[in-house]
Write a protein that holds these residues in place. Structure first.
Motif, mmCIF file in Angstrom:
data_model
loop_
_atom_site.group_PDB
_atom_site.id
_atom_site.type_symbol
_atom_site.label_atom_id
_atom_site.label_comp_id
_atom_site.label_asym_id
_atom_site.label_seq_id
_atom_site.Cartn_x
_atom_site.Cartn_y
_atom_site.Cartn_z
ATOM 1 N N TYR A 181 9.956 0.583 -5.918
ATOM 2 C CA TYR A 181 9.495 1.922 -6.288
ATOM 3 C C TYR A 181 10.077 2.320 -7.654
ATOM 4 O O TYR A 181 9.376 2.799 -8.533
ATOM 5 C CB TYR A 181 9.934 2.908 -5.202
ATOM 6 N N ARG A 182 11.364 2.065 -7.814
ATOM 7 C CA ARG A 182 12.029 2.438 -9.058
ATOM 8 C C ARG A 182 11.495 1.607 -10.230
ATOM 9 O O ARG A 182 11.230 2.137 -11.313
ATOM 10 C CB ARG A 182 13.538 2.210 -8.904
ATOM 11 N N VAL A 183 11.319 0.292 -10.001
ATOM 12 C CA VAL A 183 10.785 -0.565 -11.066
ATOM 13 C C VAL A 183 9.381 -0.102 -11.450
ATOM 14 O O VAL A 183 9.032 -0.026 -12.633
ATOM 15 C CB VAL A 183 10.766 -2.053 -10.610
ATOM 16 N N ALA A 201 -1.318 2.233 -8.709
ATOM 17 C CA ALA A 201 -1.610 0.882 -8.191
ATOM 18 C C ALA A 201 -1.159 -0.182 -9.186
ATOM 19 O O ALA A 201 -0.586 -1.211 -8.822
ATOM 20 C CB ALA A 201 -3.105 0.757 -7.914
ATOM 21 N N GLU A 202 -1.407 0.099 -10.460
ATOM 22 C CA GLU A 202 -1.007 -0.837 -11.520
ATOM 23 C C GLU A 202 0.524 -0.999 -11.542
ATOM 24 O O GLU A 202 1.043 -2.119 -11.646
ATOM 25 C CB GLU A 202 -1.491 -0.276 -12.866
ATOM 26 N N ALA A 203 1.191 0.132 -11.432
ATOM 27 C CA ALA A 203 2.665 0.100 -11.452
ATOM 28 C C ALA A 203 3.195 -0.659 -10.239
ATOM 29 O O ALA A 203 4.165 -1.416 -10.334
ATOM 30 C CB ALA A 203 3.210 1.524 -11.474
ATOM 31 N N ALA A 204 2.554 -0.459 -9.100
ATOM 32 C CA ALA A 204 2.978 -1.173 -7.892
ATOM 33 C C ALA A 204 2.785 -2.674 -8.073
ATOM 34 O O ALA A 204 3.674 -3.473 -7.752
ATOM 35 C CB ALA A 204 2.179 -0.684 -6.692
ATOM 36 N N ASP A 205 1.634 -3.068 -8.600
ATOM 37 C CA ASP A 205 1.377 -4.500 -8.810
ATOM 38 C C ASP A 205 2.425 -5.101 -9.739
ATOM 39 O O ASP A 205 2.949 -6.190 -9.493
ATOM 40 C CB ASP A 205 -0.027 -4.715 -9.393
ATOM 41 N N ASP A 217 0.824 -1.206 0.000
ATOM 42 C CA ASP A 217 0.000 0.000 0.000
ATOM 43 C C ASP A 217 0.860 1.258 0.000
ATOM 44 O O ASP A 217 0.577 2.216 -0.721
ATOM 45 C CB ASP A 217 -0.942 -0.006 1.211
ATOM 46 N N GLN A 218 1.922 1.250 0.808
ATOM 47 C CA GLN A 218 2.797 2.421 0.911
ATOM 48 C C GLN A 218 3.421 2.747 -0.450
ATOM 49 O O GLN A 218 3.450 3.908 -0.875
ATOM 50 C CB GLN A 218 3.882 2.118 1.960
ATOM 51 N N ILE A 219 3.883 1.704 -1.134
ATOM 52 C CA ILE A 219 4.528 1.938 -2.428
ATOM 53 C C ILE A 219 3.494 2.325 -3.491
ATOM 54 O O ILE A 219 3.742 3.196 -4.324
ATOM 55 C CB ILE A 219 5.362 0.711 -2.850
ATOM 56 N N ALA A 220 2.320 1.710 -3.423
ATOM 57 C CA ALA A 220 1.271 2.081 -4.376
ATOM 58 C C ALA A 220 0.879 3.549 -4.179
ATOM 59 O O ALA A 220 0.651 4.285 -5.144
ATOM 60 C CB ALA A 220 0.055 1.178 -4.191
ATOM 61 N N ARG A 221 0.841 3.985 -2.931
ATOM 62 C CA ARG A 221 0.508 5.404 -2.658
ATOM 63 C C ARG A 221 1.627 6.314 -3.161
ATOM 64 O O ARG A 221 1.370 7.370 -3.753
ATOM 65 C CB ARG A 221 0.288 5.618 -1.161
ATOM 66 N N VAL A 280 5.204 -8.013 -8.859
ATOM 67 C CA VAL A 280 5.324 -9.271 -9.612
ATOM 68 C C VAL A 280 6.794 -9.515 -9.963
ATOM 69 O O VAL A 280 7.323 -10.617 -9.807
ATOM 70 C CB VAL A 280 4.467 -9.229 -10.902
ATOM 71 N N ARG A 281 7.463 -8.447 -10.401
ATOM 72 C CA ARG A 281 8.878 -8.596 -10.765
ATOM 73 C C ARG A 281 9.729 -8.885 -9.530
ATOM 74 O O ARG A 281 10.694 -9.643 -9.595
ATOM 75 C CB ARG A 281 9.367 -7.340 -11.485
#
Lengths: 192, 437
Positions: free
Chosen positions: A80-82, A52-56, A35-39, A60-61
């Motif tokens: 975060y960078r990925v 949220a999509e980028a976090a997911d 959640d923290q990274i998605a935010r 996965v990676r």
């Protein structure tokens, strides 16, 4: 929670994941950070759905390379960078379609009364590169060194971007309090 | 407040307002595992192609006059490598060449294929059994033997065990599968599951794949309006003559579904003290009396709370189904014996081609025979003794534990190709154990 205590928590978490190893620890890492990274990504990209999509995608990676990622000093920074890189690629790929539909920036974050509207508008004027650094430093609570490592930048670059971003924010806030017109938000994520 | 602090506070406030859907770690694992498998297959294909090219090249040097043949080898190799690189989901769809009618095999197979333990295995404290990793490492997995192999369920995804790896089963999006029957192979895949997205109106159905076509048979809903079923575990067997489904389900009252049957389109509703408090799209907040809306049976459910039950559904005719309540709250295993689908009970264990009376095969000193499986090389037994679960077979007797030394509470024996394996229930979920040798 102060930045120092947050950082301490993070360091101990990273050590725990790294020491424990194995795939089961990915679950804890995901539960504690998703959640923290998605935010953070939502704030950097100014688009909650894309964040949220980028976090997911980034998680996965991380899952695919977990034994390696778990040993990093700042696995959150890597994710975060990925996530940012993935979002930038996605935005580049879809730029032509978006130009037709003009949908990238969502102003919904600024609609809530408890948010400082002037500051939100000022944040929107930052370049994506500057905003990414500001979010890493002030939302994620990373040090200059950690931010540099997470974003693949030199510490000097982080410092100068941060300094310029804060200067610009101060200028924008001053302008808005004096009733000057607020410039158009920066939307181009093609910048590295 | 300094600008730093202002920015920090602003980002925190704004960040907290970002509405996020709940993150599901199993979904992440499934995506990661699917990509990994795809990449492996791609690499296998490329490696194979390179290997064949090398062999082809060598042959061309050794046998300069055989250009025609080596060309053929390359062509075949390219075709195979190309097949290997197909997407996993697409891979299992090539069934157009399937020929002949399906027929049930009711005798234990004697195929010589064995489960490769070269990868994805972890040593057990109770050798010779080793724990085989599920298709999505670390994800909660449920297993069920089917035909001569085993299927695994991770969230809504289903996988089948090949000789040394897991492969995703191609299932139509239109069905939320609860059970898979691979008794006659994937070209005649049979699945049971929910059709439809609306919890109130979805239907239980059995779909049978023949070639590329799917045929569907509805399983009639036997619940009164307002009651809904959530199936936690199920087994399916379909023969030319019969469809049998055993399941464990939780029955509960859904006030929204109850209101829907009365023509009330509510967005939310809850039952409390015999009243339904609902928010109607048009009328706003509305209160209904449960007794006036619901049948006595539904009202009784609302009072007593959800009920778990075990059920056996059978049909020899698409329009006619029989329903038998079962006493055991473990999913009832099904087997095909002499062409008939038989259900396991407290007296008999059932596998394809065999039905064994528990009392007749239970080892001395054991308190309960959990399962028994006759193979060409002898009888394998799983039983309880001294509060523990034991296995007895060709390699003697061992207590069964998971790799993390968790106690096993229940189990099921089965074959993966010709090898005996165990699906063991632990407090933390199911694990799959195979012979370590």
């Amino acid at each position: 929670m102060t930045n120092d205590s947050r950082r301490q928590d993070r360091i101990s978490s990273a050590e725990r994941w790294s020491q424990a190893g194995g795939n089961g620890d990915f679950d804890s890492f995901y539960a504690e950070n998703r959640d923290q990274i998605a935010r953070a990504l939502s704030l950097s990209l100014r688009n909650p759905d894309l964040g949220a999509e980028a976090a997911d995608e980034a998680f996965v990676r991380a899952c695919q390379r977990w034994p390696e990622v778990a040993t990093f000093a700042n696995p959150q920074g890597w994710v975060y960078r990925v996530g940012m890189n993935w979002a930038r690629s996605w935005l580049r790929r879809t730029r032509r379609e978006r130009e037709k539909r003009a949908l990238i920036v969502k102003e919904e974050m600024a609609e809530d009364p408890i948010v400082d509207v002037d500051l939100e508008r000022a944040m929107a004027t930052l370049t994506p590169g500057h905003r990414t650094v500001v979010v890493a430093r002030f939302f994620m609570g990373w040090s200059i060194q950690e931010t540099a490592e997470a974003l693949g930048l030199r510490p000097g670059t982080v410092k100068s971007r941060l300094s310029r971003a804060l200067k610009q924010l101060a200028g924008e806030l001053e302008d808005s309090s004096s009733g000057m017109e607020v410039p158009k938000p920066k939307e181009d994520f093609d910048e590295s | 407040m300094s600008l730093d602090d202002e920015v920090r506070k602003h980002l925190r406030d704004t960040g907290e307002q970002v509405a996020l859907t709940p993150g599901i770690v199993d979904a992440v694992r499934i995506r990661a595992a699917t990509r990994l498998r795809r990449r492996r297959r791609l690499l296998t294909g490329v490696g194979f192609l390179a290997g064949v090219a090398l062999v082809g090249g060598s042959l061309a040097v050794v046998l300069p006059g055989s250009n025609e043949n080596s060309g053929k080898v390359d062509l075949v190799a390219q075709q195979e490598a190309s097949d290997e690189t197909q997407d996993l989901v697409v891979e299992s769809s090539d069934v157009s060449e399937a020929s002949g009618n399906p027929s049930y095999e009711t005798i234990p197979a004697t195929a010589e294929e064995s489960v490769s333990q070269s990868d994805n295995v972890r040593s057990l404290s109770t050798a010779p059994w080793v724990e085989l990793e599920g298709p999505v490492v670390g994800a909660t997995t449920e297993y069920a033997y089917s035909g001569d192999t085993i299927v695994a369920r991770v969230a809504s995804e289903w996988f089948v065990r090949d000789e040394s790896s897991w492969r995703q089963i191609e299932i139509p999006d239109s069905i939320d599968v609860i059970a898979v029957d691979l008794g006659v192979g994937e070209e005649y895949l049979r699945v049971a599951g929910w059709v439809g997205d609306d919890r109130c109106s979805r239907e239980l159905a059995i779909k049978v794949k023949t070639g590329l076509e799917w045929q569907s048979v509805a399983v009639p809903n036997q619940l009164p309006p307002g009651l809904v079923s959530s199936i936690t575990s199920a087994r399916l067997r379909v023969t030319d003559h019969e469809r049998v489904l055993s399941l464990i389900e939780q029955i509960d009252v859904d006030p929204l579904c109850l209101l829907q049957t009365m023509g009330v389109d509510a967005v939310e509703a809850e039952i409390e003290d015999g009243l339904i408090y609902a928010t109607d799209r048009k009328a706003g907040r509305v209160i209904y009396s449960l007794d006036q809306l619901a049948s006595p049976e539904v009202a009784a459910f609302a009072e007593s709370g959800p009920v778990m039950r075990s059920l056996l559904l059978r049909s020899t005719d698409e329009n006619k189904w029989s329903s038998t309540p079962l006493t055991d709250l473990k999913v009832t295993e099904l087997g095909v014996v002499d062409g008939l689908v038989m259900a396991e009970d407290s007296e008999y264990t059932v596998h394809d081609g065999q039905r064994l009376k528990r009392d007749e095969v239970i080892p001395p000193g054991a308190t309960l025979l959990i399962d028994a499986l006759v193979t060409p090389s002898g009888t394998s037994m799983l039983y309880a003794r001294d509060g523990k679960v034991w296995h007895k077979g060709n390699l003697g007797e061992q207590e069964i534990k998971s790799v993390s030394d968790q106690s096993v509470t229940w189990g099921r024996l089965g074959r993966i190709f010709a090898e005996v394996s165990i699906v063991a229930e632990t407090q933390q979920g199911q694990v799959l154990l195979v012979a370590g040798g």
